[in-house]
Write an enzyme that holds these catalytic residues in place. Structure first.
Site, PDB file in Angstrom:
ATOM      1  N   SER A   1       1.602   6.518   2.245  1.00  0.00           N
ATOM      2  CA  SER A   1       2.584   7.732   3.076  1.00  0.00           C
ATOM      3  C   SER A   1       3.639   8.218   2.444  1.00  0.00           C
ATOM      4  O   SER A   1       4.454   7.361   1.527  1.00  0.00           O
ATOM      5  CB  SER A   1       3.059   6.975   4.436  1.00  0.00           C
ATOM      6  OG  SER A   1       1.917   6.518   5.022  1.00  0.00           O
TER       7      SER A   1
ATOM      8  N   GLU B   1      -2.810   9.279  18.565  1.00  0.00           N
ATOM      9  CA  GLU B   1      -3.284  10.828  18.648  1.00  0.00           C
ATOM     10  C   GLU B   1      -4.349  10.984  17.502  1.00  0.00           C
ATOM     11  O   GLU B   1      -5.308  11.648  18.086  1.00  0.00           O
ATOM     12  CB  GLU B   1      -2.292  11.747  18.477  1.00  0.00           C
ATOM     13  CG  GLU B   1      -1.103  12.202  19.399  1.00  0.00           C
ATOM     14  CD  GLU B   1      -0.237  10.951  19.598  1.00  0.00           C
ATOM     15  OE1 GLU B   1       0.002  10.028  18.238  1.00  0.00           O
ATOM     16  OE2 GLU B   1       0.684  10.626  20.479  1.00  0.00           O
TER      17      GLU B   1
ATOM     18  N   GLN C   1       0.863  -1.094   0.025  1.00  0.00           N
ATOM     19  CA  GLN C   1       0.089   0.037  -0.032  1.00  0.00           C
ATOM     20  C   GLN C   1       0.879   1.195   0.103  1.00  0.00           C
ATOM     21  O   GLN C   1       1.730   1.637   1.042  1.00  0.00           O
ATOM     22  CB  GLN C   1      -0.912  -0.136   1.167  1.00  0.00           C
ATOM     23  CG  GLN C   1      -1.802   1.108   1.457  1.00  0.00           C
ATOM     24  CD  GLN C   1      -2.349   1.149   2.801  1.00  0.00           C
ATOM     25  OE1 GLN C   1      -2.589  -0.025   3.288  1.00  0.00           O
ATOM     26  NE2 GLN C   1      -2.773   2.180   3.193  1.00  0.00           N
TER      27      GLN C   1
ATOM     28  N   GLU D   1      -8.530  -0.932   6.457  1.00  0.00           N
ATOM     29  CA  GLU D   1      -7.341  -1.051   7.413  1.00  0.00           C
ATOM     30  C   GLU D   1      -7.563  -1.079   8.844  1.00  0.00           C
ATOM     31  O   GLU D   1      -7.227  -1.666   9.779  1.00  0.00           O
ATOM     32  CB  GLU D   1      -6.381   0.069   7.090  1.00  0.00           C
ATOM     33  CG  GLU D   1      -4.853   0.083   7.674  1.00  0.00           C
ATOM     34  CD  GLU D   1      -4.123   1.083   7.462  1.00  0.00           C
ATOM     35  OE1 GLU D   1      -4.525   2.147   6.630  1.00  0.00           O
ATOM     36  OE2 GLU D   1      -2.843   0.841   7.320  1.00  0.00           O
TER      37      GLU D   1
HETATM   38  C1  LIG Z   1       5.057  -0.265  11.349  1.00  0.00           C
HETATM   39  C2  LIG Z   1       4.434   0.830  10.123  1.00  0.00           C
HETATM   40  C3  LIG Z   1       3.958   0.319   9.060  1.00  0.00           C
HETATM   41  C4  LIG Z   1       3.379   1.103   8.010  1.00  0.00           C
HETATM   42  N1  LIG Z   1       3.215   0.533   6.670  1.00  0.00           N
HETATM   43  C5  LIG Z   1       2.568   1.495   5.940  1.00  0.00           C
HETATM   44  C6  LIG Z   1       2.299   1.093   4.519  1.00  0.00           C
HETATM   45  O1  LIG Z   1       2.324   0.065   4.240  1.00  0.00           O
HETATM   46  N2  LIG Z   1       2.113   1.880   3.533  1.00  0.00           N
HETATM   47  C7  LIG Z   1       1.880   3.430   3.769  1.00  0.00           C
HETATM   48  O2  LIG Z   1       1.534   4.092   2.826  1.00  0.00           O
HETATM   49  N3  LIG Z   1       2.096   3.780   4.886  1.00  0.00           N
HETATM   50  C8  LIG Z   1       2.512   2.902   6.173  1.00  0.00           C
HETATM   51  N4  LIG Z   1       2.766   3.489   7.408  1.00  0.00           N
HETATM   52  C9  LIG Z   1       2.877   4.821   7.516  1.00  0.00           C
HETATM   53  C10 LIG Z   1       1.884   5.410   8.588  1.00  0.00           C
HETATM   54  O3  LIG Z   1       0.636   5.555   7.930  1.00  0.00           O
HETATM   55  C11 LIG Z   1       2.273   6.616   9.064  1.00  0.00           C
HETATM   56  O4  LIG Z   1       3.625   6.459   9.584  1.00  0.00           O
HETATM   57  C12 LIG Z   1       1.244   7.060   9.844  1.00  0.00           C
HETATM   58  O5  LIG Z   1      -0.052   7.515   9.116  1.00  0.00           O
HETATM   59  C13 LIG Z   1       1.684   8.642  10.524  1.00  0.00           C
HETATM   60  O6  LIG Z   1       2.210   9.646   9.546  1.00  0.00           O
HETATM   61  P1  LIG Z   1       3.809  10.107   9.757  1.00  0.00           P
HETATM   62  O7  LIG Z   1       4.712   9.028  10.111  1.00  0.00           O
HETATM   63  O8  LIG Z   1       4.093  10.911   8.570  1.00  0.00           O
HETATM   64  O9  LIG Z   1       3.836  11.071  11.000  1.00  0.00           O
HETATM   65  P2  LIG Z   1       2.780  12.455  11.214  1.00  0.00           P
HETATM   66  O10 LIG Z   1       1.458  12.264  10.475  1.00  0.00           O
HETATM   67  O11 LIG Z   1       4.012  13.626  10.893  1.00  0.00           O
HETATM   68  O12 LIG Z   1       2.751  12.701  12.687  1.00  0.00           O
HETATM   69  C14 LIG Z   1       3.874  12.963  13.565  1.00  0.00           C
HETATM   70  C15 LIG Z   1       3.359  13.225  14.997  1.00  0.00           C
HETATM   71  O13 LIG Z   1       2.316  14.168  14.958  1.00  0.00           O
HETATM   72  C16 LIG Z   1       0.967  13.539  15.571  1.00  0.00           C
HETATM   73  N5  LIG Z   1      -0.063  14.320  14.826  1.00  0.00           N
HETATM   74  C17 LIG Z   1      -0.087  14.414  13.411  1.00  0.00           C
HETATM   75  N6  LIG Z   1      -1.150  14.986  13.110  1.00  0.00           N
HETATM   76  C18 LIG Z   1      -2.007  15.025  14.317  1.00  0.00           C
HETATM   77  C19 LIG Z   1      -3.231  15.864  14.572  1.00  0.00           C
HETATM   78  N7  LIG Z   1      -3.928  16.036  13.676  1.00  0.00           N
HETATM   79  N8  LIG Z   1      -3.614  15.938  15.890  1.00  0.00           N
HETATM   80  C20 LIG Z   1      -2.735  15.423  16.774  1.00  0.00           C
HETATM   81  N9  LIG Z   1      -1.602  14.784  16.590  1.00  0.00           N
HETATM   82  C21 LIG Z   1      -1.229  14.801  15.127  1.00  0.00           C
HETATM   83  C22 LIG Z   1       1.241  12.228  15.281  1.00  0.00           C
HETATM   84  O14 LIG Z   1      -0.107  11.397  16.145  1.00  0.00           O
HETATM   85  C23 LIG Z   1       2.533  11.708  15.352  1.00  0.00           C
HETATM   86  O15 LIG Z   1       2.850  11.621  16.668  1.00  0.00           O
HETATM   87  C24 LIG Z   1       3.727   2.760   8.367  1.00  0.00           C
HETATM   88  C25 LIG Z   1       4.045   3.122   9.704  1.00  0.00           C
HETATM   89  C26 LIG Z   1       4.360   2.002  10.511  1.00  0.00           C
HETATM   90  C27 LIG Z   1       5.057   2.454  11.803  1.00  0.00           C
END
Ligand SMILES: Cc1cc2nc3c(=O)[nH]c(=O)nc-3n(C[C@H](O)[C@H](O)[C@H](O)COP(=O)(O)OP(=O)(O)OC[C@H]3O[C@@H](n4cnc5c(N)ncnc54)[C@H](O)[C@@H]3O)c2cc1C
Length: 417
Positions: free
Chosen positions: A136, A386, A133, A251
């Site tokens: 991100s 969050e 998928q 999901e």
């Molecule tokens: C084990 C694992 C597997 C994954 N597999 C996939 C995959 O197969 N395909 C894919 O596309 N993605 C995948 N992901 C990505 C995952 O969907 C993202 O990491 C997740 O959506 C968070 O996005 P980010 O890492 O950019 O963090 P950010 O969105 O930048 O968040 C950073 C911090 O800010 C907080 N935050 C962000 N927005 C808000 C808000 N509005 N209010 C309060 N707090 C907030 C978050 O909670 C976090 O603590 C995976 C991630 C992990 C850890």
């Protein structure tokens, strides 16, 4: 009808017995958690996991609730849940194509053409093709609609450029569902389009990321002038957000039970406690018992909430708010179980490697150690804690929504004020 029914209906009990018989019959052909899923190199492990899924699919235990026309068994969601429970009981690890089964497949079913159904679904069920998928990006995770990977129409093809990250299984995947921006002049949710991408196509580069637990489950994926035929579009141009919502809903349901991949449950904790508690000093024993108590309450509460969900499904309903809360509660419970296990193991949890779950085997602490390093990722994947709290606040409790000042502005005018 009761809200929570712990018992199978007679039909479900008969189905469960049949599943157990099938799993016993094929046991020798399945990867088994305790028999060392770590055996062999990465390529051998991948082949063993593909074989396991193929054996299960041929036995009718994959795609249980999928329609027969898509290669499924046309069974109920309750039957699918029973298979999940029995696989866990038989200590078979997560199916290699779990992203395909849980997220990509249902999206192709809902938005794909008959040709796409024909081309992809039966092979996905047998893990002939593994899926990933591709949503991100480095600057868009929680705020997924802010993604920047572009697809530009060129004749019968679309040309894709950009980068994805955290893509689970991309290093072994044959296909992926890819969310792209096709119209930057539209507001961020409106200019997106979804495609099926061949992960072996020229211009696709996959770079595995090393996690703190040592494994490489997910990847960076780069797209440099990758050509995707228009026939691989999923849904209409500009409809990508609607297609992505299908994926994200699936999901949440797929990961809603929380829990963990390494077969560590409250029962594993009880086995570990029986082995380790007597050897602790009185002071450490008190702390360990408190941690075990907290973990057991959280894990059992989560399990019974899961039964409520299963009861609703079994009575023909759809998962309600408890499905969205399920991931949050499941993650918290898994962490408490893992913390209690590590507390019992003490120094052994730092140094050990291995596969046993009761801490008493040759290197039984290893799985607890890996689990501890793996769980923080689960609090992020599929919606961070969050963000899930925001969803529960807004959609379940009816609290005022977060300000989203860039929602209606054209994307190329800047996604932030
Ligand atoms: C084990 C694992 C597997 C994954 N597999 C996939 C995959 O197969 N395909 C894919 O596309 N993605 C995948 N992901 C990505 C995952 O969907 C993202 O990491 C997740 O959506 C968070 O996005 P980010 O890492 O950019 O963090 P950010 O969105 O930048 O968040 C950073 C911090 O800010 C907080 N935050 C962000 N927005 C808000 C808000 N509005 N209010 C309060 N707090 C907030 C978050 O909670 C976090 O603590 C995976 C991630 C992990 C850890």
């Amino acid at each position: 009808m009761p809200d929570v029914d712990f018992d199978d209906t007679p039909d479900e009990a008969a189905y469960r017995a049949r599943v157990r018989d099938l799993l016993a019959e094929h046991a020798a052909d399945l990867v088994h958690l305790d028999a060392g899923e770590e055996a062999g190199d990465a390529a051998e492990q991948e082949q063993a996991l593909r074989r396991t899924q193929r054996v299960l699919a041929d036995a009718g235990l994959v795609g249980v609730a999928w329609a027969a026309e898509h290669g499924g068994q046309a069974g109920s969601l309750a039957q699918q849940a029973i298979v999940g429970q029995e696989l866990a009981r038989a200590r078979v690890p997560a199916l290699i194509n779990h992203i395909g089964l849980g997220m990509c497949g249902p999206t192709v079913v809902a938005h794909g053409t008959p040709e796409q159904h024909e081309r992809y679904l039966a092979r996905l069920l047998r893990a002939d093709d593994v899926w990933c998928q591709l949503f991100s990006e480095p600057a868009s995770g929680s705020d997924l609609a802010a993604l920047r990977t572009t697809a530009v129409r060129d004749g019968e093809d679309w040309v894709v450029n950009g980068q994805k990250v955290w893509t689970t299984l991309a290093h072994v995947a044959d296909f992926g569902i890819l969310l792209t921006r096709t119209d930057p002049g539209k507001p961020k949710h409106a200019g997106l389009t979804m495609f099926v991408v061949d992960m072996h196509a020229p211009g696709v580069t996959v770079r595995p990321l090393r996690q703190m637990g040592g494994q490489s489950d997910f990847n960076e994926v780069f797209f440099d002038d990758v050509r995707i035929p228009d026939s691989e579009r999923l849904g209409e141009p500009g409809e990508g957000w609607r297609v992505a919502l299908t994926t994200l809903l699936n999901e949440r349901v797929a990961v809603g039970g929380g829990g963990n991949d390494l077969g560590l449950s409250v029962e594993s904790l009880a086995r570990l406690a029986a082995a380790k508690l007597p050897g602790l000093t009185p002071e450490r024993r008190v702390l360990a018992r408190q941690a075990i108590g907290r973990a057991a309450v959280a894990a059992l509460g989560n399990r019974y909430t899961g039964y409520r969900r299963l009861t609703a499904i079994s009575q023909g309903g759809l998962p309600g708010p408890e499905a969205s809360a399920g991931k949050l509660a499941g993650t918290a419970a898994s962490r408490l179980v893992s913390d209690a296990g590590v507390r019992l193991l003490g120094d052994d949890a730092v140094f050990a490697v291995g596969t046993g779950d009761d801490g008493t085997g040759e290197d039984g602490a290893g799985r607890w150690q890996r689990n501890q390093a793996w769980l923080p990722g689960i609090a992020i994947a599929g919606g961070t804690d969050e963000v899930l709290r925001n969803i529960i606040g807004e959609r379940v409790l009816g609290l005022p929504p977060e300000p989203r000042e860039d929602k209606h502005r054209p994307f190329d005018a800047g996604s932030r004020a």
